[in-house]
Structures are given as structure tokens and as C-alpha cells.
Design a protein around this motif. Structure first.
Motif, PDB file in Angstrom:
ATOM      1  N   SER A  85       0.840  -1.197   0.000  1.00 53.58           N
ATOM      2  CA  SER A  85       0.000   0.000   0.000  1.00 53.58           C
ATOM      3  C   SER A  85       0.878   1.251   0.000  1.00 53.58           C
ATOM      4  O   SER A  85       2.102   1.172   0.185  1.00 53.58           O
ATOM      5  CB  SER A  85      -0.886   0.006   1.240  1.00 53.58           C
ATOM      6  N   PRO A  86       0.294   2.432  -0.173  1.00 50.79           N
ATOM      7  CA  PRO A  86       1.092   3.664  -0.085  1.00 50.79           C
ATOM      8  C   PRO A  86       1.831   3.803   1.242  1.00 50.79           C
ATOM      9  O   PRO A  86       2.911   4.421   1.283  1.00 50.79           O
ATOM     10  CB  PRO A  86       0.046   4.766  -0.262  1.00 50.79           C
ATOM     11  N   ASP A  87       1.285   3.240   2.318  1.00 51.86           N
ATOM     12  CA  ASP A  87       1.974   3.309   3.605  1.00 51.86           C
ATOM     13  C   ASP A  87       3.277   2.526   3.610  1.00 51.86           C
ATOM     14  O   ASP A  87       4.123   2.727   4.481  1.00 51.86           O
ATOM     15  CB  ASP A  87       1.070   2.790   4.723  1.00 51.86           C
ATOM     16  N   ARG A 129      -4.125   5.642 -17.639  1.00 52.14           N
ATOM     17  CA  ARG A 129      -3.928   6.485 -16.464  1.00 52.14           C
ATOM     18  C   ARG A 129      -2.469   6.515 -16.018  1.00 52.14           C
ATOM     19  O   ARG A 129      -1.995   7.522 -15.485  1.00 52.14           O
ATOM     20  CB  ARG A 129      -4.821   5.987 -15.324  1.00 52.14           C
ATOM     21  N   TRP A 150      -6.065   0.864  -3.627  1.00 49.49           N
ATOM     22  CA  TRP A 150      -5.475   2.155  -3.283  1.00 49.49           C
ATOM     23  C   TRP A 150      -5.516   3.173  -4.417  1.00 49.49           C
ATOM     24  O   TRP A 150      -4.953   4.255  -4.293  1.00 49.49           O
ATOM     25  CB  TRP A 150      -4.003   1.969  -2.862  1.00 49.49           C
ATOM     26  N   GLY A 151      -6.117   2.827  -5.531  1.00 47.71           N
ATOM     27  CA  GLY A 151      -6.098   3.743  -6.655  1.00 47.71           C
ATOM     28  C   GLY A 151      -4.710   3.859  -7.250  1.00 47.71           C
ATOM     29  O   GLY A 151      -3.894   2.931  -7.175  1.00 47.71           O
ATOM     30  N   ILE A 152      -4.409   5.030  -7.809  1.00 54.02           N
ATOM     31  CA  ILE A 152      -3.165   5.220  -8.552  1.00 54.02           C
ATOM     32  C   ILE A 152      -2.026   5.728  -7.673  1.00 54.02           C
ATOM     33  O   ILE A 152      -0.892   5.910  -8.134  1.00 54.02           O
ATOM     34  CB  ILE A 152      -3.411   6.193  -9.724  1.00 54.02           C
ATOM     35  N   ARG A 153      -2.264   5.928  -6.383  1.00 50.50           N
ATOM     36  CA  ARG A 153      -1.287   6.604  -5.536  1.00 50.50           C
ATOM     37  C   ARG A 153       0.074   5.907  -5.513  1.00 50.50           C
ATOM     38  O   ARG A 153       1.116   6.568  -5.588  1.00 50.50           O
ATOM     39  CB  ARG A 153      -1.833   6.742  -4.110  1.00 50.50           C
ATOM     40  N   VAL A 154       0.106   4.595  -5.397  1.00 56.88           N
ATOM     41  CA  VAL A 154       1.398   3.905  -5.333  1.00 56.88           C
ATOM     42  C   VAL A 154       2.197   4.120  -6.618  1.00 56.88           C
ATOM     43  O   VAL A 154       3.413   4.326  -6.576  1.00 56.88           O
ATOM     44  CB  VAL A 154       1.204   2.400  -5.052  1.00 56.88           C
ATOM     45  N   GLU A 204       7.596   9.162  -8.952  1.00 58.13           N
ATOM     46  CA  GLU A 204       8.363  10.244  -8.332  1.00 58.13           C
ATOM     47  C   GLU A 204       9.747   9.762  -7.907  1.00 58.13           C
ATOM     48  O   GLU A 204      10.748  10.473  -8.090  1.00 58.13           O
ATOM     49  CB  GLU A 204       7.613  10.811  -7.127  1.00 58.13           C
ATOM     50  N   GLU A 260       2.004   6.724  -8.569  1.00 62.60           N
ATOM     51  CA  GLU A 260       2.485   8.101  -8.538  1.00 62.60           C
ATOM     52  C   GLU A 260       3.758   8.207  -7.708  1.00 62.60           C
ATOM     53  O   GLU A 260       4.708   8.913  -8.072  1.00 62.60           O
ATOM     54  CB  GLU A 260       1.410   9.018  -7.963  1.00 62.60           C
ATOM     55  N   MET A 261       3.788   7.490  -6.598  1.00 64.09           N
ATOM     56  CA  MET A 261       4.959   7.516  -5.723  1.00 64.09           C
ATOM     57  C   MET A 261       6.162   6.853  -6.406  1.00 64.09           C
ATOM     58  O   MET A 261       7.282   7.361  -6.341  1.00 64.09           O
ATOM     59  CB  MET A 261       4.633   6.833  -4.394  1.00 64.09           C
TER      60      MET A 261
END
Length: 425
Positions: free
Chosen positions: A142-144, A222, A177-181, A187, A183-184
Motif C-alpha cells: 500500500s502507499p503506507d 492512467r 489504493w487507486g493510482i497513488r502507489v 516520483e 504516482e509515488m
């Protein structure tokens, strides 16, 4: 005339193919002090300590597997022995895709990269846990479970080993979690100034398309805007939802534009590969840039040592079932069975991977002064049966198998127990 006195090894009479040098024909290759000393149409054998007759064989720059899983033991059943996948299979360089993380990279360096005879690099996982068995423990991804700053620092501090970043764009993660991971991960790759290698196709826990309103067929359109030139789209021919071919059987409309702006494609053969879908994508002009074998302990059977009982596992309900035995040369044969030529395929395992990881100054070519990394292959003609993970069967008229390789001038015969046996059709 080049002075070849003191030549250690002379490879005599092979069909040398070196895309980076423009060589495609019968040549000899002289090796001295672990480096390429000369590549010429004919080199007198006098003065060579060892002459190896490679007539009738292919002589290539040391092959580079762009998608390996070799963090043995640490990544559970995924991690195979590095030299079994590498030099013992005729491959001189293996790039581990996402096994180590910023937390576990020191162990990968000390226990995998440094002691291996194979040249080992890594695409660092965007996740703190690295390449653990995420299909069992998806919440770890997850993003976490991402620390952008720590991963960027680790990648920059270990440039000699880390040549890219690994991320995953698939329906399981998007439904959670959608696209957040993603995106990270993008980056991290931008800040570290490294290519991002993106897995497409179902992976984390297999939620169906439609879960939480997510559609696997929208993932590509996306994610691609997040990516930069040189980033890599992996598993184009996956049999799972979320790949290049959508659920209506059409090649996704965003692929051509992505390739035109400099994104690359890696086959990532392994458990995901489908001849049926590969034919559609290739016919639409999607020719991969690199060819990773993607072997790991779930899709490649490793026979136990003599006298050791076979391992049995209770849970075989995972998405990774695949070839009983496999190799990078078998993946090359698959691509040729789909209509690509040898001239198309050789760059996918030599010059193009070297470009992908920014090391064209030292590997991927048979150039004077380069380390003597050389792969020697047998080129069989006939009718050979190949099959994919959907059990689609194709007949190959040409089958490549490794004979031996030289890694910095040291010979390794192709003796890996995972190498497939030719099956006549």
C-alpha cells in the motif's frame, strides 16, 4: 595489424552477431586478460593458449536478462539461485526486478551480487518490503509501505548496483489504493534519474476488474502520463487483465503514442506470456525493446539435488504457474516462433538492455576493451513444440539453446537444471 600474442582464448569460426558493432557473420573472437582483444573475420590460432571451435554456433555479446528474480531465500519462493539463472544458463548479466528494497539492498549486495559469478544489477523496489510474496500479503504494498525519500537516497547512493526502479500498475493495487502507489514510484524514479520498470497485468490478490469501481482496461491510459522517456512497460503480452490487449481483444489505443514518445517495452515472459495475445500486439506493430525471461520459483521447476525429496506446497492457487523449465534462450525462440527474426531478437538480449540500464560503455557488445562477456548458443533447425501458460502450442522451426558462456573470459558450460529439453513436434 593487431598484436594478439598472449591470447588466452580464441573462439573460432562462429556466427558472430553484435548489433552494437554492426557485425553479423562468420568471425573469430580473441580474448586476453578477461577482455575482448579482437573480433575479425579470421584470426590465426598461433599464439592462443586455447582455441575453441564454435563453427555452426551463434556467438553473441554476453546475454542480459532484464527480468530476473534472484534474491534467493529473502523473497520466498520467488528467488532463484543467481548463477543458475545466469552463467549456468548461458546468461552473463541478470537484472533482478524489484527483489531488494532500500531496506534490504545491503544484503542483496553482500549475499547475491558480490559472490555471484554472474554480473548482477537491480531495479530497486518502490516498496519498503521489496519483492516478498505480495500475492499473499498485498497490504504490504500500500502507499503506507512506500518511503519516497529513503528509496531515492538508497538508489543514488548505490548507482553501481541499482540501475532502475520497479513498480506495479495492476488491478489488485488499483482496486485497493487507486493510482497513488504508481504516482509515488514514478516520483522515486524521476528524482533518482533512473528508469521505472512497470508491471502490468493482475498480481496482488486477484480482485476482479470492477472492484471499487476500477476497470483494468483503464490502467494503461492512467499510468502512461506519469512516465518519462526510457521508462519500461512490462508484460505487454500478459494473459491477465490490464495488459496491452484489452478485454475486447483490441490493442490499447494509447500504446502507439507511448512508444512514439520514448517509452520502452520488455516482454517479461514468465507466467504472464500468451502467444495468442502476443500475435495480436506484434501484428499491431508492438515489437518489444528488451526480452526478460521472468523466471522465479513459482513458474520454474528446480529439481532437488540427488537424494533430496521433492518439495510440495499446499497452496498452488497463485497466478504464477508457468513453465516447468525455462530459459532466456527459450524466450528468444518464442519470439522467433511469433515471426520475429533472429536479427530482431538478438538486440533484445544484448545492446538494448545495456542501453536500458545505461551501461553501453561496458556490456552488451563485443568491442575491443570490453569485458569478455560472451554467450555461445546452439541454433537447432527442425520442428519444436513450444507452449505458453494458457497451454497454447506453437511449432518453432528454430530453437536456440545455450552451449556455454564466458564471463570476463571465464568459461561456464550451460548446465543449469532448469534448462528445458527440446521437444520435437
Amino acid at each position: 595489424m593487431v598484436d594478439l600474442a598472449g591470447t588466452d582464448i580464441l573462439l573460432k569460426g562462429g556466427h558472430v552477431i553484435c548489433p552494437a558493432s554492426g557485425i553479423d557473420g562468420i568471425h573469430d573472437v580473441a580474448i586476453r586478460d578477461g577482455r575482448i582483444a579482437a573480433v575479425e573475420p579470421s584470426i590465426p590460432p598461433a599464439g592462443a593458449a586455447e582455441v575453441i571451435d564454435v563453427s555452426g554456433k551463434l556467438v553473441l555479446p554476453g546475454m542480459i536478462d532484464t527480468h530476473g528474480h534472484v534474491y534467493q531465500y529473502v523473497t520466498g519462493r520467488f528467488g532463484l539461485a543467481p548463477d543458475m539463472v545466469g552463467v549456468d544458463s548461458g546468461v552473463t548479466t541478470v537484472i533482478d526486478q524489484g527483489g531488494p528494497s532500500c531496506m534490504t539492498l545491503p544484503g542483496f549486495r553482500k549475499f547475491i551480487a558480490e559472490p555471484s559469478q554472474t554480473r548482477i544489477y537491480a531495479f530497486l523496489s518502490a516498496y519498503l518490503v521489496g519483492g516478498l510474496e505480495g500475492h499473499y500479503y498485498p497490504n504490504l504494498y500500500s502507499p503506507d509501505g512506500v518511503d519516497i525519500d529513503a528509496t531515492v537516497r538508497s538508489a543514488i547512493a548505490n548507482r553501481d548496483l541499482v540501475r532502475g526502479i520497479k513498480g506495479h500498475a495492476e488491478i489488485g493495487g488499483f482496486a485497493r489504493w487507486g493510482i497513488r502507489v504508481m504516482e509515488m514510484a514514478a516520483e522515486i524514479a524521476r528524482r533518482a534519474e533512473l528508469p521505472l520498470y512497470v508491471h502490468f497485468g493482475t498480481l496482488w490478490g486477484l480482485p476482479e476488474s470492477g472492484a471499487n469501481g476500477e476497470d483494468a482496461d483503464t490502467i494503461l491510459e492512467r499510468v502512461i502520463p506519469l512516465l518519462k522517456e526510457g521508462d519500461v512497460l512490462a508484460h505487454p503480452f500478459t494473459r491477465h487483465p490490464g495488459g496491452f490487449v484489452n478485454q475486447q481483444g483490441e490493442v490499447h489505443h494509447v500504446i502507439r503514442a507511448a512508444l512514439d514518445r520514448g517509452l520502452k517495452v520488455d516482454v517479461g515472459h514468465g507466467s504472464h506470456f500468451s502467444y495468442r495475445l502476443a500475435k495480436k500486439a506484434i501484428s499491431a506493430g508492438v515489437v518489444p525493446h528488451t526480452l526478460g525471461a521472468d523466471m522465479h520459483g513459482y513458474n520454474t521447476h528446480v529439481p532437488p539435488p540427488a537424494g533430496t525429496p521433492e518439495a510440495h506446497y499446499d497452496d498452488e492457487n497463485h497466478p504464477f504457474k508457468g513453465q516447468a523449465r525455462f530459459s532466456l534462450t527459450q524466450a528468444m525462440s518464442s519470439m522467433m516462433a511469433l515471426g520475429l527474426s533472429l536479427a530482431d531478437v538478438v538486440p533484445m538480449v544484448t545492446s538494448n538492455p545495456a542501453q536500458m540500464i545505461g551501461l553501453t560503455d561496458r556490456i552488451g557488445a563485443l568491442k575491443v576493451g570490453y569485458a569478455a562477456d560472451v554467450s555461445v548458443l546452439d541454433d537447432h533447425r527442425g520442428r519444436f513444440l513450444l507452449r505458453d501458460n494458457e497451454d497454447t502450442r506453437v511449432i518453432a522451426e528454430r530453437l536456440l539453446t545455450p552451449a556455454f558462456c564466458l564471463r570476463a573470459g571465464k568459461r561456464f558450460d550451460a548446465k543449469a537444471p532448469i534448462l528445458p529439453q527440446a521437444v520435437a513436434a
